[in-house]
Motif scaffolding. Structure first.
Motif, PDB file in Angstrom:
ATOM      1  N   LEU A   1       0.850  -1.196   0.000  1.00 17.54           N
ATOM      2  CA  LEU A   1       0.000   0.000   0.000  1.00 17.54           C
ATOM      3  C   LEU A   1       0.878   1.236   0.000  1.00 17.54           C
ATOM      4  O   LEU A   1       1.888   1.303   0.705  1.00 17.54           O
ATOM      5  N   GLN A   2       0.508   2.205  -0.807  1.00 20.38           N
ATOM      6  CA  GLN A   2       1.214   3.479  -0.831  1.00 20.38           C
ATOM      7  C   GLN A   2       0.259   4.550  -0.335  1.00 20.38           C
ATOM      8  O   GLN A   2      -0.729   4.873  -1.006  1.00 20.38           O
ATOM      9  N   ASP A   3       0.544   5.057   0.881  1.00 17.59           N
ATOM     10  CA  ASP A   3      -0.345   6.034   1.511  1.00 17.59           C
ATOM     11  C   ASP A   3      -1.772   5.499   1.610  1.00 17.59           C
ATOM     12  O   ASP A   3      -2.750   6.205   1.338  1.00 17.59           O
ATOM     13  N   GLY A   4      -1.891   4.216   1.972  1.00 19.86           N
ATOM     14  CA  GLY A   4      -3.193   3.609   2.175  1.00 19.86           C
ATOM     15  C   GLY A   4      -3.919   3.226   0.908  1.00 19.86           C
ATOM     16  O   GLY A   4      -5.106   2.890   0.957  1.00 19.86           O
ATOM     17  N   LYS A   5      -3.208   3.219  -0.215  1.00 24.71           N
ATOM     18  CA  LYS A   5      -3.863   2.955  -1.501  1.00 24.71           C
ATOM     19  C   LYS A   5      -3.013   2.008  -2.331  1.00 24.71           C
ATOM     20  O   LYS A   5      -1.782   2.075  -2.312  1.00 24.71           O
TER      21      LYS A   5
ATOM     22  N   ALA B   1      -4.091   0.074  -9.186  1.00 26.69           N
ATOM     23  CA  ALA B   1      -5.317  -0.429  -8.558  1.00 26.69           C
ATOM     24  C   ALA B   1      -5.413  -1.945  -8.696  1.00 26.69           C
ATOM     25  O   ALA B   1      -4.968  -2.535  -9.682  1.00 26.69           O
ATOM     26  N   VAL B   2      -5.989  -2.579  -7.680  1.00 25.40           N
ATOM     27  CA  VAL B   2      -6.202  -4.026  -7.691  1.00 25.40           C
ATOM     28  C   VAL B   2      -7.703  -4.291  -7.826  1.00 25.40           C
ATOM     29  O   VAL B   2      -8.539  -3.476  -7.450  1.00 25.40           O
ATOM     30  N   GLN B   3      -8.037  -5.446  -8.348  1.00 26.04           N
ATOM     31  CA  GLN B   3      -9.437  -5.782  -8.568  1.00 26.04           C
ATOM     32  C   GLN B   3      -9.947  -6.708  -7.471  1.00 26.04           C
ATOM     33  O   GLN B   3      -9.228  -7.599  -7.009  1.00 26.04           O
ATOM     34  N   MET B   4     -11.169  -6.490  -7.051  1.00 23.68           N
ATOM     35  CA  MET B   4     -11.821  -7.391  -6.104  1.00 23.68           C
ATOM     36  C   MET B   4     -13.251  -7.613  -6.584  1.00 23.68           C
ATOM     37  O   MET B   4     -14.043  -6.675  -6.711  1.00 23.68           O
TER      38      MET B   4
ATOM     39  N   TRP C   1     -15.458   5.756  -5.095  1.00 24.48           N
ATOM     40  CA  TRP C   1     -14.718   6.034  -3.864  1.00 24.48           C
ATOM     41  C   TRP C   1     -13.695   4.938  -3.581  1.00 24.48           C
ATOM     42  O   TRP C   1     -12.546   5.217  -3.231  1.00 24.48           O
ATOM     43  N   ALA C   2     -14.100   3.678  -3.696  1.00 30.12           N
ATOM     44  CA  ALA C   2     -13.196   2.563  -3.405  1.00 30.12           C
ATOM     45  C   ALA C   2     -11.960   2.615  -4.294  1.00 30.12           C
ATOM     46  O   ALA C   2     -10.837   2.338  -3.832  1.00 30.12           O
ATOM     47  N   LYS C   3     -12.139   2.983  -5.548  1.00 30.73           N
ATOM     48  CA  LYS C   3     -10.997   3.014  -6.465  1.00 30.73           C
ATOM     49  C   LYS C   3     -10.116   4.230  -6.212  1.00 30.73           C
ATOM     50  O   LYS C   3      -8.882   4.131  -6.193  1.00 30.73           O
ATOM     51  N   GLU C   4     -10.737   5.384  -5.982  1.00 28.48           N
ATOM     52  CA  GLU C   4      -9.965   6.604  -5.791  1.00 28.48           C
ATOM     53  C   GLU C   4      -9.290   6.646  -4.422  1.00 28.48           C
ATOM     54  O   GLU C   4      -8.149   7.089  -4.306  1.00 28.48           O
ATOM     55  N   ARG C   5      -9.962   6.187  -3.393  1.00 25.82           N
ATOM     56  CA  ARG C   5      -9.414   6.280  -2.040  1.00 25.82           C
ATOM     57  C   ARG C   5      -8.486   5.120  -1.709  1.00 25.82           C
ATOM     58  O   ARG C   5      -7.451   5.297  -1.073  1.00 25.82           O
ATOM     59  N   LEU C   6      -8.859   3.904  -2.135  1.00 22.44           N
ATOM     60  CA  LEU C   6      -8.133   2.706  -1.712  1.00 22.44           C
ATOM     61  C   LEU C   6      -7.410   1.986  -2.846  1.00 22.44           C
ATOM     62  O   LEU C   6      -6.642   1.063  -2.587  1.00 22.44           O
ATOM     63  N   GLY C   7      -7.684   2.378  -4.091  1.00 23.73           N
ATOM     64  CA  GLY C   7      -7.081   1.664  -5.214  1.00 23.73           C
ATOM     65  C   GLY C   7      -7.675   0.283  -5.396  1.00 23.73           C
ATOM     66  O   GLY C   7      -6.992  -0.639  -5.843  1.00 23.73           O
ATOM     67  N   ILE C   8      -8.947   0.125  -5.050  1.00 32.29           N
ATOM     68  CA  ILE C   8      -9.640  -1.162  -5.189  1.00 32.29           C
ATOM     69  C   ILE C   8     -10.729  -1.020  -6.244  1.00 32.29           C
ATOM     70  O   ILE C   8     -11.648  -0.212  -6.098  1.00 32.29           O
ATOM     71  N   ASP C   9     -10.596  -1.770  -7.306  1.00 32.06           N
ATOM     72  CA  ASP C   9     -11.560  -1.756  -8.400  1.00 32.06           C
ATOM     73  C   ASP C   9     -12.599  -2.845  -8.130  1.00 32.06           C
ATOM     74  O   ASP C   9     -12.325  -4.035  -8.305  1.00 32.06           O
ATOM     75  N   LEU C  10     -13.775  -2.442  -7.687  1.00 27.83           N
ATOM     76  CA  LEU C  10     -14.829  -3.383  -7.328  1.00 27.83           C
ATOM     77  C   LEU C  10     -15.613  -3.805  -8.571  1.00 27.83           C
ATOM     78  O   LEU C  10     -16.081  -2.961  -9.334  1.00 27.83           O
TER      79      LEU C  10
END
Length: 550
Positions: free
Chosen positions: A38-42, A46-49, A75-84
């Motif tokens: 994680l870089q600064d919490g992100k 981006a990773v996919q879930m 929000w999930a992608k921009e804040r956490l780098g998680i592509d839902l």
């Protein structure tokens, strides 16, 4: 001897070299996938879930958004780098979601990383026993944040339904504690009009119901009102417009497994107090205190009698003033209501069913290479959203313009917005993140007149009608009167074979007694039959389970 020593040494050296060489070239397996940085919490990139969850009909979108693409997924992608991503989005209407998921399971289709389910406990067990999901408890211990673990410690029994072969295969979706504990809401204007006091005992309650039924409290000159509205179509002890508290006045609770004085579990529906409760309901129905259609009314239909101004009392959770019962003020000029404690029975006691502190479960696919992704997502919500800080990202809500807005310096909640919607309903756990004891404690404190200080307190005050605070205060004052269902494990062997037949026997017998089709003594025959049809065997199995978790 020397040659033998050198030969052996050379062999050992070759084994060591081969082992090191083999380890260097071997690709990491899914079970040993390297943790993602994680870089600064992100996550960058981006990773996919992937996930599946049910969608309720009351979930609304705006700005052209959909279940697959909305303010929450952005929000999930921009804040956490998680592509839902979700392979399909299906409503729970007519059990469509559960049916489709069952078909996917039976066809051995590849399931997503995360499956979140509310309701249909049998489907949850099918998924757990399919062998497709990981030991979620082990992952929780490894990856969950301290805030999330603290929430779990306050509701440890919520893990029990998802235990299988000694492991915790599902993570409970924690809800606010006491969220379903009932209180009594009564038409305050009717009490004043008829010169009545708030009922505190069963005798006083009967007097009030009789007046509400026979003394024309709505003033229309017709005998068209009821003392109490209940809905018995789905259960006696249900989530709204319930009647379980009637049996609580006789010190038991039907439809669940209760802890007795000997420290063992007993099925509430076959206890002597239920016979007295059934006799009481039969009497009230025959006198017109309850609607004749109560047996076919579901919770919503029964509540409509109250909101239409045709019933003076309704029993249900503290949040009902938010929806639906405040509609009585719109439908009836001058209508007012208030929350009061449930009346005491003949022995001076009052009991109600105690609700749990979870409302669903998260299952994690055993083939998910990096399950820590889900914990990054949910940890963030527990650490930042569940009880937000002043000036924090979620100080006023999840997303401005959706569940809150700021107009002329004033914070407006979702209910105050013309097109307000709740992005929390889009989250993987349906409500974002909840700390079990936080809501009720906050509501009860605000009911005393305490000024809200924290964002959670302020948002709670904005989001709830005044009657909700008073109702929560009643719940907290009487939380020790709750009778909780103590069996939350997987269906026992005999349950799997006999429970449907036993449930039908119970529902049919109770309905016939309440409607006067058979005498109250038919209850005794029911108990004998219930025991012989598998009830005794189930009782033994339930208590065997109870020993393992107690």
């Amino acid at each position: 001897m020397y040659r033998k020593m050198m030969t052996a040494l050379l062999a050992l050296t070759m084994v060591a070299v081969t082992a090191c060489s083999s380890g260097a070239k071997e690709e990491p397996s899914k079970e040993a996938a390297a943790p993602l940085a994680l870089q600064d919490g992100k996550y960058e990139p981006a990773v996919q879930m992937s996930y599946l969850r049910a969608w309720n009909d009351d979930t609304k979108f705006k700005n052209g958004e959909t279940a697959q693409n909305n303010v929450h997924t952005k929000w999930a992608k921009e804040r956490l780098g998680i592509d839902l991503t979700t392979p399909w989005a299906v409503s729970v209407t007519n059990d469509a979601f559960y049916t489709k998921l069952r078909l996917s399971l039976s066809a051995n289709e590849e399931l997503p990383d995360i499956v979140s389910i509310r309701g249909d406990y049998n489907l949850v067990r099918e998924l757990i026993e399919s062998g497709k999901f990981a030991d979620a408890g082990e992952l929780f211990d490894k990856y969950a944040s301290d805030t999330w673990k603290g929430a779990a410690e306050s509701a440890s029994e919520e893990w029990y339904p998802y235990m299988y072969e000694g492991a915790r295969y599902g993570i409970p979706i924690f809800d606010y504690a006491y969220n379903g504990d009932p209180v009594m809401f009564i038409r305050e204007d009717w009490l004043k009009k008829l010169g009545l006091e708030e009922p505190k005992t069963i005798d006083e309650l009967v007097a009030v119901m009789d007046a509400f039924t026979n003394q024309d409290p709505d003033g229309n000159g017709k005998k068209d009102t009821y003392g109490l509205t209940v809905g018995m179509k789905n259960a006696l002890n249900t989530w709204m417009t319930e009647s379980g508290w009637i049996f609580g006045m006789y010190n038991t609770m039907p439809g669940q497994w209760n802890l007795n004085a000997e420290g063992t579990l007993e099925y509430g529906s076959v206890q002597p107090g239920v016979k007295e409760g059934l006799a009481t309901m039969k009497d009230w129905l025959s006198k017109g205190y309850l609607p004749k259609e109560a047996g076919v009314y579901d919770e919503i239909k029964a509540a409509e009698l109250f909101t239409a101004g045709k019933a003076g009392i309704i029993v249900g959770p503290h949040w009902m003033p938010n929806w639906p019962i405040d509609d009585v003020k719109k439908n009836v000029d001058g209508a007012t209501y208030k929350a009061i404690a449930l009346p005491t029975g003949p022995t001076g006691e009052s009991h109600h069913h105690g609700s749990g502190a979870s409302n669903g479960v998260v299952l994690i696919n055993k083939d998910m290479e990096n399950p820590e992704i889900f914990f990054t997502y949910q940890n963030y919500l527990f650490d930042n959203f569940a009880n937000p800080e002043v000036g924090g990202e979620f100080e006023h809500g999840f997303a401005q313009g959706y569940d809150f807005d700021i107009v002329d310096g004033k914070v407006l909640g979702e209910a105050d917005l013309k097109d307000g919607v709740s992005p929390l309903k889009y989250t993987l756990t349906y409500d974002g993140a909840r700390i079990p004891n936080l809501m009720m404690d906050t509501l009860a404190e605000l009911a005393t007149g305490k000024e809200p200080v924290t964002p959670f307190e302020k948002n709670t005050k904005i989001a709830n009608k005044p009657e909700v605070f008073a109702a929560a205060q009643v719940v907290v004052a009487h939380k020790d009167d709750a009778i909780k269902n103590k069996f939350t494990g997987a269906p026992t062997d005999t349950m799997k074979m006999k429970k449907d037949a036993l449930d039908k026997l119970e529902k049919d017998t109770f309905s016939k007694i309440i409607y006067g089709q058979v005498g109250v003594d038919e209850f005794d025959a029911f108990v004998t039959k219930w025991k012989s049809m598998g009830g005794d065997a189930i009782t033994t199995e339930v208590n065997e389970w109870f020993k393992t978790v107690n």
